[in-house]
Design an enzyme around this catalytic site. Structure first.
Site, mmCIF file in Angstrom:
data_model
loop_
_atom_site.group_PDB
_atom_site.id
_atom_site.type_symbol
_atom_site.label_atom_id
_atom_site.label_comp_id
_atom_site.label_asym_id
_atom_site.label_seq_id
_atom_site.Cartn_x
_atom_site.Cartn_y
_atom_site.Cartn_z
ATOM 1 C CB CYS A 66 -5.016 6.933 9.596
ATOM 2 S SG CYS A 66 -5.643 5.547 8.641
ATOM 3 N NE ARG B 44 -2.988 12.349 6.603
ATOM 4 C CZ ARG B 44 -2.824 13.481 7.286
ATOM 5 N NH1 ARG B 44 -1.998 14.396 6.830
ATOM 6 N NH2 ARG B 44 -3.470 13.690 8.418
ATOM 7 N NE ARG C 125 -0.557 10.704 8.794
ATOM 8 C CZ ARG C 125 -1.041 9.626 8.183
ATOM 9 N NH1 ARG C 125 -0.223 8.761 7.639
ATOM 10 N NH2 ARG C 125 -2.326 9.417 8.113
ATOM 11 N NE ARG D 107 -6.507 5.135 3.701
ATOM 12 C CZ ARG D 107 -5.472 5.470 4.472
ATOM 13 N NH1 ARG D 107 -5.581 5.470 5.774
ATOM 14 N NH2 ARG D 107 -4.321 5.798 3.925
ATOM 15 C CG ASP E 87 2.376 1.563 9.431
ATOM 16 O OD1 ASP E 87 1.217 1.977 9.308
ATOM 17 O OD2 ASP E 87 3.373 2.250 9.162
ATOM 18 C CE LYS F 112 -2.576 2.705 3.390
ATOM 19 N NZ LYS F 112 -1.423 3.553 3.746
ATOM 20 C CG ASN F 113 2.875 2.630 3.265
ATOM 21 O OD1 ASN F 113 1.703 2.987 3.160
ATOM 22 N ND2 ASN F 113 3.459 2.477 4.440
#
Length: 448
Positions: free
Chosen positions: A126, A102, A131, A424, A316, A28-29
Site C-alpha cells: 500500500c 512486501r 517503508r 488483501r 490501521d 493479516k499481520n
C-alpha cells in the site's frame, strides 16, 4: 490511478445501518509471517484460523515455488506446510507472484539458512508513506549476508552460517522486527534487538517460533534477545484474531448507526481502541466469543487522537474511525505519527461532504518524526456533516475500507472502484456486507 473494469467496481446504496453478525479469522499481520516461519523447520507445521485473503495466497504461492508443500488441513481455515524439500525458485516466477506484496522480503533469512541464497524482486504494498526496505538489507548484512543489487532485484548469499548481532532500530518497525526474528533464530550466537516492535502479532510470531524450538526473550524496555539454535521443528498454532479488521467493522457500525457482533474479536488486543471508541460515544459489549459494537443513539463526541506503535492507538485503526468522526459534534484532532501519507484518503471524504483540513504541523501532545519534514500528517475534522454518495477510487487497504464505510453511511449511491485491493486484508468482505444488510451490488452481478 487507473479505474478497473466492472468486476472491480462496487455500487453502494448508502443510508442503511449495518446490523448482524460476522466472524474475523487470523490476523493479516501474523498469518503470512507464520507461514514464512514454517520454512525454518525440519518438520511440517500446522496453522489454524487462516483467513482467505490475497496476502495468504501470495505467500502460499511463493512457498510452493520454493518446494514447500501447502495443503488444507482437516478443519476449515487450517493449512499444513511441509518444508522437507526446500529448493531454489525461478526468478521470473518469484517476480510474478510477489509483485503486489512486501512480504517476500521476509523470506530472506529463512532461505539463507535453508539454501544459502535468496532472491528478492521489487516490492509492492500500500502507498501510505515510506517503508524503506534498505534497513532490511542492512540488518541482513549485519548477520553476515552478502547482497548484490541486480536489474531484476536483490540477490543474497550466506557464504557461511549467519551470526548473531546487536541491532538498534531507529523506530520500532514491525517489518524490521519480523526480519530480525526470522533470521536470528537459526543464527550462531545471541542477537539483541533494541527498540523492537511489540505488537500482539509480533508476540504471536514469537510464540510460533518458540513452539518450533527457538529461544526468544522479551524485556519490558522493547528489547528482544534471541539465542540461536542449530535446528527448528514444526509448529501447531491457531493465529490470533485480526484486531485491525475487527476495529474496521466496529467503526462501520458507528458510522452507519448500526449494531454488529464480531465473533472472534478479543478485548485484550483491542483495549486502546475500545477506550477511544467509548470516548467517541460508541457502545460495546464483550463476551467469551466476541464483541458487539453499536451506536447507542444521540450525538457522537469529538476527540483528540494520536496514532502510535503498540500499545498506542494503531495507525490501521485511524482511517476507519475518521469516517465515524465526520459524524461527531465539534472538532476532532488527528495526529498521524506512523505513516506520513496516511491522511491523503481524506480528500475523497471532503468530496462526499466532510470538512477535514490537513496540516503539516504536529497537532498532538508530542512532536513526531514528520513534524519538520513538510508532510500533511495532522487533521482537523469538523462535524457532524452529511455525507453524499460519490465516485471513489480506493488508494490503499485501510483507506479503501474507509471509503466503503463512508459510502455505506452516505445518502445516495457511490461507485467504489478498485475494491479488489480490500481482498488483501478483509476475508469475504462482500459476503459480510450482504450478511449485515448493506445494499451493495456488482454491476451486472447478484451478490445474494
Amino acid at each position: 490511478m487507473t479505474v478497473n473494469g466492472s468486476d472491480d467496481v462496487l455500487l453502494v446504496h448508502g443510508g442503511t445501518p449495518l446490523e448482524g453478525e460476522i466472524r474475523v479469522r487470523g490476523a493479516k499481520n501474523l498469518v503470512p509471517k507464520a507461514m514464512v516461519a514454517a520454512l525454518l523447520g525440519s518438520e511440517p507445521s500446522r496453522l489454524r484460523n487462516v483467513p482467505d485473503i490475497r496476502d495468504v495466497r501470495v505467500v502460499r504461492g511463493l512457498l510452493q515455488l520454493h518446494g514447500v508443500t501447502v495443503r488444507p488441513g482437516e478443519e476449515p481455515g487450517e493449512l499444513v506446510l511441509d518444508p522437507s524439500h526446500v529448493e531454489s525458485a525461478n526468478v521470473a516466477d518469484i517476480d510474478a507472484h510477489a509483485g503486489s506484496s512486501r512480504i517476500p522480503i521476509l523470506f530472506c533469512g529463512p532461505l539463507l539458512h535453508r539454501l544459502g541464497h535468496a532472491f528478492i524482486p521489487g516490492l509492492g504494498g500500500c502507498d501510505i508513506g515510506g517503508r524503506p526496505i534498505d534497513f532490511h538489507f542492512e540488518v541482513l548484512r549485519q548477520f553476515g549476508a552478502k547482497i548484490e543489487k541486480r536489474a531484476d532485484g536483490q540477490y543474497l548469499e550466506a557464504p557461511q552460517r549467519l551470526r548473531g548481532t546487536k541491532i538498534q532500530l531507529p523506530y520500532p518497525s514491525v517489518g524490521a522486527t519480523e526480519q530480525v526474528l526470522l533470521t536470528a533464530v537459526l543464527a550462531e550466537g545471541v542477537t539483541e534487538l533494541a527498540n523492537a516492535a511489540v505488537e500482539p502479532e509480533i508476540e504471536d510470531l514469537i510464540c510460533v517460533l518458540q513452539k518450533m524450538g527457538a529461544i526468544i526473550a522479551m524485556d519490558t524496555d522493547r528489547t528482544i534477545r534471541i539465542t540461536g539454535v542449530d535446528s527448528l521443528g514444526g509448529y501447531t498454532h491457531a493465529a490470533l484474531p485480526d484486531r485491525l479488521e475487527a476495529a474496521s467493522w466496529a467503526s462501520a457500525a458507528l458510522a452507519t448507526e448500526g449494531n454488529i457482533y464480531i465473533r472472534g474479536a478479543q478485548q485484550r488486543s483491542m483495549m486502546t481502541f475500545l477506550n477511544t471508541y467509548r470516548k467517541v460515544g460508541g457502545a460495546f459489549e464483550i463476551d467469551d466469543e466476541g464483541i458487539r459494537f453499536w451506536h447507542p443513539g444521540g450525538q457522537l463526541k469529538s476527540i483528540a487522537l494520536e496514532t502510535d506503535v503498540h500499545p498506542g492507538f494503531q495507525t490501521d485503526w485511524q482511517q476507519p474511525l475518521v469516517v465515524a468522526l465526520t459524524q461527531a459534534t465539534g472538532l476532532s484532532i488527528i495526529h498521524e505519527t506512523v505513516y506520513e501519507s496516511r491522511l491523503g484518503f481524506t480528500s475523497a471524504l471532503n468530496q462526499m461532504g466532510a470538512h477535514i483540513q490537513l496540516y503539516r504541523e504536529c497537532l498532538g501532545g508530542s512532536d513526531c518524526r514528520f513534524g519538520q519534514r513538510n508532510f500533511l500528517h495532522s487533521a482537523v475534522v469538523s462535524g457532524p456533516t452529511k455525507l453524499q454518495g460519490a465516485d471513489l477510487v480506493i488508494p490503499d487497504l485501510r483507506g479503501g475500507f474507509s471509503y466503503l464505510i463512508a459510502a455505506l453511511a452516505a445518502q445516495g449511491t457511490s461507485r467504489v472502484h478498485g475494491i479488489d485491493l480490500i481482498n488483501r486484508g478483509y476475508e469475504n468482505f462482500m459476503e459480510k456486507l450482504v450478511e449485515l444488510g448493506a445494499k451493495v451490488e456488482l454491476p451486472g452481478k447478484a451478490l445474494a
